[in-house]
Write a protein that holds these residues in place. Structure first.
Motif, PDB file in Angstrom:
ATOM      1  N   LEU A  53      17.991  88.724 -29.720  1.00 40.35           N
ATOM      2  CA  LEU A  53      18.900  89.887 -29.101  1.00 40.35           C
ATOM      3  C   LEU A  53      18.442  91.063 -29.411  1.00 40.35           C
ATOM      4  N   THR A  54      18.142  91.959 -28.357  1.00 42.62           N
ATOM      5  CA  THR A  54      17.767  93.414 -28.846  1.00 42.62           C
ATOM      6  C   THR A  54      18.631  94.235 -27.855  1.00 42.62           C
ATOM      7  N   PRO A  55      19.003  95.489 -28.161  1.00 39.61           N
ATOM      8  CA  PRO A  55      19.450  96.344 -27.225  1.00 39.61           C
ATOM      9  C   PRO A  55      18.748  96.882 -26.057  1.00 39.61           C
ATOM     10  N   PRO A  56      19.296  96.961 -24.916  1.00 43.27           N
ATOM     11  CA  PRO A  56      18.532  97.244 -23.713  1.00 43.27           C
ATOM     12  C   PRO A  56      17.753  98.797 -23.949  1.00 43.27           C
ATOM     13  N   GLN A  57      16.731  98.831 -23.139  1.00 37.85           N
ATOM     14  CA  GLN A  57      16.119 100.162 -23.473  1.00 37.85           C
ATOM     15  C   GLN A  57      16.821 101.080 -22.977  1.00 37.85           C
ATOM     16  N   SER A  58      17.579 101.146 -21.883  1.00 37.81           N
ATOM     17  CA  SER A  58      18.263 102.064 -21.328  1.00 37.81           C
ATOM     18  C   SER A  58      19.173 102.770 -22.195  1.00 37.81           C
ATOM     19  N   THR A  59      19.765 102.168 -23.296  1.00 39.48           N
ATOM     20  CA  THR A  59      20.431 102.677 -24.174  1.00 39.48           C
ATOM     21  C   THR A  59      19.854 103.391 -25.374  1.00 39.48           C
ATOM     22  N   LEU A  60      18.707 103.113 -25.666  1.00 41.18           N
ATOM     23  CA  LEU A  60      17.915 103.585 -26.753  1.00 41.18           C
ATOM     24  C   LEU A  60      17.421 105.095 -26.731  1.00 41.18           C
ATOM     25  N   ALA A  61      17.405 105.775 -27.989  1.00 45.11           N
ATOM     26  CA  ALA A  61      17.069 106.942 -28.030  1.00 45.11           C
ATOM     27  C   ALA A  61      15.648 107.184 -28.045  1.00 45.11           C
ATOM     28  N   VAL A  62      15.104 106.065 -28.685  1.00 46.72           N
ATOM     29  CA  VAL A  62      13.646 105.696 -28.988  1.00 46.72           C
ATOM     30  C   VAL A  62      13.155 104.385 -28.624  1.00 46.72           C
ATOM     31  N   ALA A  63      12.323 104.014 -27.558  1.00 48.35           N
ATOM     32  CA  ALA A  63      11.874 102.675 -27.390  1.00 48.35           C
ATOM     33  C   ALA A  63      10.594 102.664 -27.902  1.00 48.35           C
ATOM     34  N   GLY A  64      10.497 101.855 -29.085  1.00 50.80           N
ATOM     35  CA  GLY A  64       9.336 101.820 -29.849  1.00 50.80           C
ATOM     36  C   GLY A  64       8.360 101.178 -29.516  1.00 50.80           C
ATOM     37  N   VAL A  65       7.073 101.787 -29.772  1.00 52.53           N
ATOM     38  CA  VAL A  65       5.970 101.065 -29.665  1.00 52.53           C
ATOM     39  C   VAL A  65       5.531  99.407 -30.024  1.00 52.53           C
ATOM     40  N   MET A  66       6.370  99.330 -31.347  1.00 48.76           N
ATOM     41  CA  MET A  66       6.276  97.956 -31.865  1.00 48.76           C
ATOM     42  C   MET A  66       7.447  97.179 -31.258  1.00 48.76           C
ATOM     43  N   ARG A  67       8.584  97.695 -30.863  1.00 45.15           N
ATOM     44  CA  ARG A  67       9.580  97.070 -30.031  1.00 45.15           C
ATOM     45  C   ARG A  67       8.775  96.343 -28.728  1.00 45.15           C
ATOM     46  N   ARG A  68       8.062  97.300 -28.085  1.00 44.78           N
ATOM     47  CA  ARG A  68       7.380  96.866 -26.883  1.00 44.78           C
ATOM     48  C   ARG A  68       6.426  95.742 -27.323  1.00 44.78           C
ATOM     49  N   VAL A  69       5.401  95.821 -28.238  1.00 40.33           N
ATOM     50  CA  VAL A  69       4.606  94.885 -28.718  1.00 40.33           C
ATOM     51  C   VAL A  69       5.272  93.598 -28.933  1.00 40.33           C
TER      52      VAL A  69
END
Length: 272
Positions: free
Chosen positions: A189-205
């Motif tokens: 489970l991870t918070p949606p990108q639309s709620t993030l202040a920073v969508a991290g590069v490692m999160r994407r990976v």
């Protein structure tokens, strides 16, 4: 064409809009010698988010400049791990908030030693009282507007590695410098990108590896109730410099620690 300022040269102009208004972006890139494994992801985000802010850049030009900087600065660290900090601003000029239509972007390049690896045994994390507000127009963008994270990060020190920040709805969104993955019986489970202040590069990976491996992963709001209940089977924090960091203690609650997420992503617990 961007104007380039390096760490060993004169700094940005006093009327740079990044300094005056936070009008710009930044990337923090982990390198080993002259190689930065996640450079393509950083370039993609920088190019995309510059477009969202209306800062005109050419990806090929930026890639050439960063590749040259990686080659030039690597010698300071003897082939070891180090950080290239990249700051892109809209440029200098224009009185007040309205930018000058003819200004050119500024690119500031700074290098520094890499921080030590987080402990493999896991880290201690708590919740921050500082609320996190995310403007939908700016969600996910690693802009220069990071004052909320600065205020929350004042709490860090000693054994406290990170604090998690919540939005106005009470959903736990991210850390001051990390994104959040929660292990549950149903999957990740991870918070949606639309709620993030920073969508991290490692999160994407990490997401790309989980999808590729067929692992169940849900992007949905994360609540305190989930994190502090038996449904939570573990928590990992992600950051392109620190890698995948397991949490062993969350607000006094002991959590199981393993390197399953790192193994799923083909990474060691100590990010290379």
């Amino acid at each position: 064409m961007v104007q380039v300022y390096r760490a060993n040269q004169e700094g940005l102009p006093a009327n740079d809009r990044g300094l005056a208004y936070g009008d710009g972006l930044f990337e923090t890139i982990l390198a080993e010698g002259p190689r930065a494994a996640l450079l393509p992801w950083h370039l993609e985000r920088l190019n995309r988010d510059a477009g969202r802010l209306g800062i005109p850049i050419v990806r090929g030009e930026i890639e050439t400049l960063l590749t040259q900087a990686l080659a030039d600065y690597a010698g300071h660290y003897g082939g070891g791990r180090w950080i290239l900090k990249v700051t892109l601003t809209r440029g200098a000029g224009g009185r007040g908030y309205r930018p000058d239509k003819h200004m050119e972007p500024n690119l500031l390049l700074v290098h520094a030693p890499a921080p030590p690896h987080p402990p493999v045994a896991g880290v201690t994390v708590d919740f921050s009282p500082v609320p996190l507000t995310v403007n939908p127009m700016l969600s996910g963008i690693k802009s220069l507007n990071r004052l909320e994270q600065v205020m929350a990060a004042r709490e860090l020190g000693g054994d406290l590695f990170e604090v998690l920040m919540s939005n106005a709805e009470g959903h736990v969104v991210e850390g001051t410098r990390t994104n959040l993955f929660v292990a549950t019986e149903e999957g990740w489970l991870t918070p949606p990108q639309s709620t993030l202040a920073v969508a991290g590069v490692m999160r994407r990976v990490v997401l790309e590896h989980l999808w590729s491996a067929g692992e169940p992963v849900t992007e949905a709001p994360v609540t305190l109730e989930v994190l502090m209940s038996e449904r939570c089977k573990g928590v990992c924090l992600t950051n392109s410099v620190l890698g995948i960091v397991p949490v062993r203690n969350l607000a006094g609650q002991a959590l199981p620690v393993d390197n399953r997420l790192s193994l799923l992503c083909g990474l060691s617990t100590e990010m290379e």
